[in-house]
Design a protein around this motif. Sequence first.
Motif, PDB file in Angstrom:
ATOM      1  N   LEU A  23       0.832  -1.207   0.000  1.00  0.00           N
ATOM      2  CA  LEU A  23       0.000   0.000   0.000  1.00  0.00           C
ATOM      3  C   LEU A  23       0.868   1.258   0.000  1.00  0.00           C
ATOM      4  CD1 LEU A  23      -2.831   1.204   0.014  1.00  0.00           C
ATOM      5  CD2 LEU A  23      -2.780   1.105   2.508  1.00  0.00           C
ATOM      6  N   ARG A  24       1.947   1.245   0.778  1.00  0.00           N
ATOM      7  CA  ARG A  24       2.863   2.405   0.779  1.00  0.00           C
ATOM      8  C   ARG A  24       3.464   2.606  -0.611  1.00  0.00           C
ATOM      9  NH1 ARG A  24       4.268   0.477   5.899  1.00  0.00           N
ATOM     10  NH2 ARG A  24       6.106  -0.602   5.100  1.00  0.00           N
ATOM     11  N   TRP A  25       3.791   1.489  -1.291  1.00  0.00           N
ATOM     12  CA  TRP A  25       4.362   1.571  -2.627  1.00  0.00           C
ATOM     13  C   TRP A  25       3.363   2.209  -3.596  1.00  0.00           C
ATOM     14  CZ3 TRP A  25       2.777  -1.230  -7.048  1.00  0.00           C
ATOM     15  CH2 TRP A  25       3.618  -1.115  -8.144  1.00  0.00           C
ATOM     16  N   VAL A  26       2.106   1.778  -3.534  1.00  0.00           N
ATOM     17  CA  VAL A  26       1.081   2.348  -4.416  1.00  0.00           C
ATOM     18  C   VAL A  26       0.912   3.836  -4.114  1.00  0.00           C
ATOM     19  CG1 VAL A  26      -1.362   2.329  -5.070  1.00  0.00           C
ATOM     20  CG2 VAL A  26      -0.156   0.168  -4.712  1.00  0.00           C
ATOM     21  N   ASN A  27       0.838   4.171  -2.835  1.00  0.00           N
ATOM     22  CA  ASN A  27       0.637   5.566  -2.452  1.00  0.00           C
ATOM     23  C   ASN A  27       1.822   6.460  -2.796  1.00  0.00           C
ATOM     24  OD1 ASN A  27      -1.956   5.158  -1.526  1.00  0.00           O
ATOM     25  ND2 ASN A  27      -1.289   4.663   0.544  1.00  0.00           N
ATOM     26  N   SER A  28       2.994   5.861  -3.002  1.00  0.00           N
ATOM     27  CA  SER A  28       4.169   6.675  -3.347  1.00  0.00           C
ATOM     28  C   SER A  28       4.508   6.605  -4.839  1.00  0.00           C
ATOM     29  CB  SER A  28       5.372   6.250  -2.509  1.00  0.00           C
ATOM     30  OG  SER A  28       5.774   4.940  -2.840  1.00  0.00           O
ATOM     31  N   GLY A  29       3.550   6.178  -5.663  1.00  0.00           N
ATOM     32  CA  GLY A  29       3.764   6.236  -7.102  1.00  0.00           C
ATOM     33  C   GLY A  29       3.625   4.924  -7.848  1.00  0.00           C
ATOM     34  N   GLY A  30       3.462   3.808  -7.150  1.00  0.00           N
ATOM     35  CA  GLY A  30       3.281   2.526  -7.817  1.00  0.00           C
ATOM     36  C   GLY A  30       1.931   2.463  -8.522  1.00  0.00           C
ATOM     37  N   ARG A  31       1.812   1.519  -9.457  1.00  0.00           N
ATOM     38  CA  ARG A  31       0.555   1.393 -10.199  1.00  0.00           C
ATOM     39  C   ARG A  31       0.051  -0.043 -10.164  1.00  0.00           C
ATOM     40  NH1 ARG A  31       1.244   3.968 -15.890  1.00  0.00           N
ATOM     41  NH2 ARG A  31       2.889   2.420 -15.984  1.00  0.00           N
ATOM     42  N   ILE A  32      -1.258  -0.164 -10.125  1.00  0.00           N
ATOM     43  CA  ILE A  32      -1.938  -1.451 -10.103  1.00  0.00           C
ATOM     44  C   ILE A  32      -2.735  -1.580 -11.398  1.00  0.00           C
ATOM     45  CG2 ILE A  32      -3.697  -2.828  -8.911  1.00  0.00           C
ATOM     46  CD1 ILE A  32      -1.182  -2.458  -7.233  1.00  0.00           C
ATOM     47  N   ALA A  33      -2.715  -2.786 -11.990  1.00  0.00           N
ATOM     48  CA  ALA A  33      -3.491  -3.033 -13.207  1.00  0.00           C
ATOM     49  C   ALA A  33      -4.796  -3.722 -12.849  1.00  0.00           C
ATOM     50  CB  ALA A  33      -2.694  -3.912 -14.168  1.00  0.00           C
ATOM     51  N   SER A  34      -5.833  -3.386 -13.583  1.00  0.00           N
ATOM     52  CA  SER A  34      -7.139  -3.994 -13.369  1.00  0.00           C
ATOM     53  C   SER A  34      -7.884  -4.025 -14.696  1.00  0.00           C
ATOM     54  CB  SER A  34      -7.926  -3.179 -12.335  1.00  0.00           C
ATOM     55  OG  SER A  34      -9.124  -3.823 -12.019  1.00  0.00           O
ATOM     56  N   GLY A  35      -8.850  -4.923 -14.769  1.00  0.00           N
ATOM     57  CA  GLY A  35      -9.662  -4.999 -15.973  1.00  0.00           C
ATOM     58  C   GLY A  35     -10.325  -6.349 -16.113  1.00  0.00           C
ATOM     59  N   GLY A  36     -11.338  -6.396 -16.926  1.00  0.00           N
ATOM     60  CA  GLY A  36     -12.026  -7.648 -17.215  1.00  0.00           C
ATOM     61  C   GLY A  36     -12.676  -8.282 -16.001  1.00  0.00           C
ATOM     62  N   HIS A  37     -12.672  -9.604 -15.989  1.00  0.00           N
ATOM     63  CA  HIS A  37     -13.333 -10.373 -14.932  1.00  0.00           C
ATOM     64  C   HIS A  37     -12.708 -10.120 -13.558  1.00  0.00           C
ATOM     65  CE1 HIS A  37     -15.695 -13.577 -13.190  1.00  0.00           C
ATOM     66  NE2 HIS A  37     -14.591 -14.141 -12.719  1.00  0.00           N
ATOM     67  N   GLY A  50     -13.506   0.787  -3.092  1.00  0.00           N
ATOM     68  CA  GLY A  50     -13.133   2.150  -2.723  1.00  0.00           C
ATOM     69  C   GLY A  50     -11.695   2.470  -3.084  1.00  0.00           C
ATOM     70  N   LEU A  51     -10.787   1.522  -2.829  1.00  0.00           N
ATOM     71  CA  LEU A  51      -9.378   1.736  -3.170  1.00  0.00           C
ATOM     72  C   LEU A  51      -9.187   1.865  -4.680  1.00  0.00           C
ATOM     73  CD1 LEU A  51      -7.405  -0.662  -0.791  1.00  0.00           C
ATOM     74  CD2 LEU A  51      -7.244   1.834  -0.900  1.00  0.00           C
ATOM     75  N   LEU A  52      -9.840   0.982  -5.440  1.00  0.00           N
ATOM     76  CA  LEU A  52      -9.713   1.040  -6.903  1.00  0.00           C
ATOM     77  C   LEU A  52     -10.213   2.377  -7.446  1.00  0.00           C
ATOM     78  CD1 LEU A  52     -10.794  -2.582  -7.877  1.00  0.00           C
ATOM     79  CD2 LEU A  52      -8.483  -1.622  -7.951  1.00  0.00           C
ATOM     80  N   THR A  53     -11.314   2.856  -6.885  1.00  0.00           N
ATOM     81  CA  THR A  53     -11.866   4.148  -7.309  1.00  0.00           C
ATOM     82  C   THR A  53     -10.888   5.277  -6.980  1.00  0.00           C
ATOM     83  OG1 THR A  53     -14.101   3.313  -6.972  1.00  0.00           O
ATOM     84  CG2 THR A  53     -13.840   5.698  -7.067  1.00  0.00           C
ATOM     85  N   GLU A  54     -10.344   5.230  -5.781  1.00  0.00           N
ATOM     86  CA  GLU A  54      -9.373   6.241  -5.355  1.00  0.00           C
ATOM     87  C   GLU A  54      -8.124   6.201  -6.237  1.00  0.00           C
ATOM     88  OE1 GLU A  54      -6.400   6.672  -1.564  1.00  0.00           O
ATOM     89  OE2 GLU A  54      -8.465   6.091  -1.123  1.00  0.00           O
ATOM     90  N   TRP A  55      -7.608   4.988  -6.492  1.00  0.00           N
ATOM     91  CA  TRP A  55      -6.415   4.852  -7.324  1.00  0.00           C
ATOM     92  C   TRP A  55      -6.674   5.312  -8.754  1.00  0.00           C
ATOM     93  CZ3 TRP A  55      -5.212  -0.783  -5.470  1.00  0.00           C
ATOM     94  CH2 TRP A  55      -4.660  -0.732  -4.189  1.00  0.00           C
ATOM     95  N   SER A  56      -7.879   5.056  -9.234  1.00  0.00           N
ATOM     96  CA  SER A  56      -8.220   5.491 -10.582  1.00  0.00           C
ATOM     97  C   SER A  56      -8.173   7.009 -10.676  1.00  0.00           C
ATOM     98  CB  SER A  56      -9.607   4.969 -10.962  1.00  0.00           C
ATOM     99  OG  SER A  56      -9.945   5.369 -12.253  1.00  0.00           O
ATOM    100  N   ARG A  57      -8.752   7.675  -9.712  1.00  0.00           N
ATOM    101  CA  ARG A  57      -8.757   9.140  -9.692  1.00  0.00           C
ATOM    102  C   ARG A  57      -7.346   9.713  -9.589  1.00  0.00           C
ATOM    103  NH1 ARG A  57     -13.498   9.195  -5.447  1.00  0.00           N
ATOM    104  NH2 ARG A  57     -15.245   8.924  -6.864  1.00  0.00           N
TER     105      ARG A  57
END
Length: 146
Positions: A23-37, A50-57
Amino acid sequence: MVIDANKAADFCKQDHPYLKTLLRWVNSGGRIASGGHLEKELFKVQAMKGLLTEWSRAGKLVRISATKVAAREAVVKQHCVSDDPHVVALAIEAKAHIVVTEDKKLIVDLRNTRIVGQRRRIYKENSASPMRVDRHIALLRSSDCQ
């Protein structure tokens, strides 16, 4: 990086040191992939939604089209031993080097270069030393997706 649905609830609870590191890595610039099923599965976990929505924004979520993931899934499905060809397909389409999962069969698929091309790294808890996160930090330094 791709987060498998089997770790979504644990990720949201943040009661494991290696997931706090993620989570610290994502919050400091990391990226998560999502899509499909997989995205549909992740959205079933309310806190993850909620996290996915926040990360998307915040521009930290890389969305891969459901059509691309489904097309790739159709190709890899026949070679997978796990019941998660959609996760394998997303990792390939997102060019994600790391997948967060504890699913043993999925790990076999992700390490099979005949299926995934370039072998994917697995981000999971160190069962022998759950408080140690140095390996996880090093792994995250080399991660990204397109």
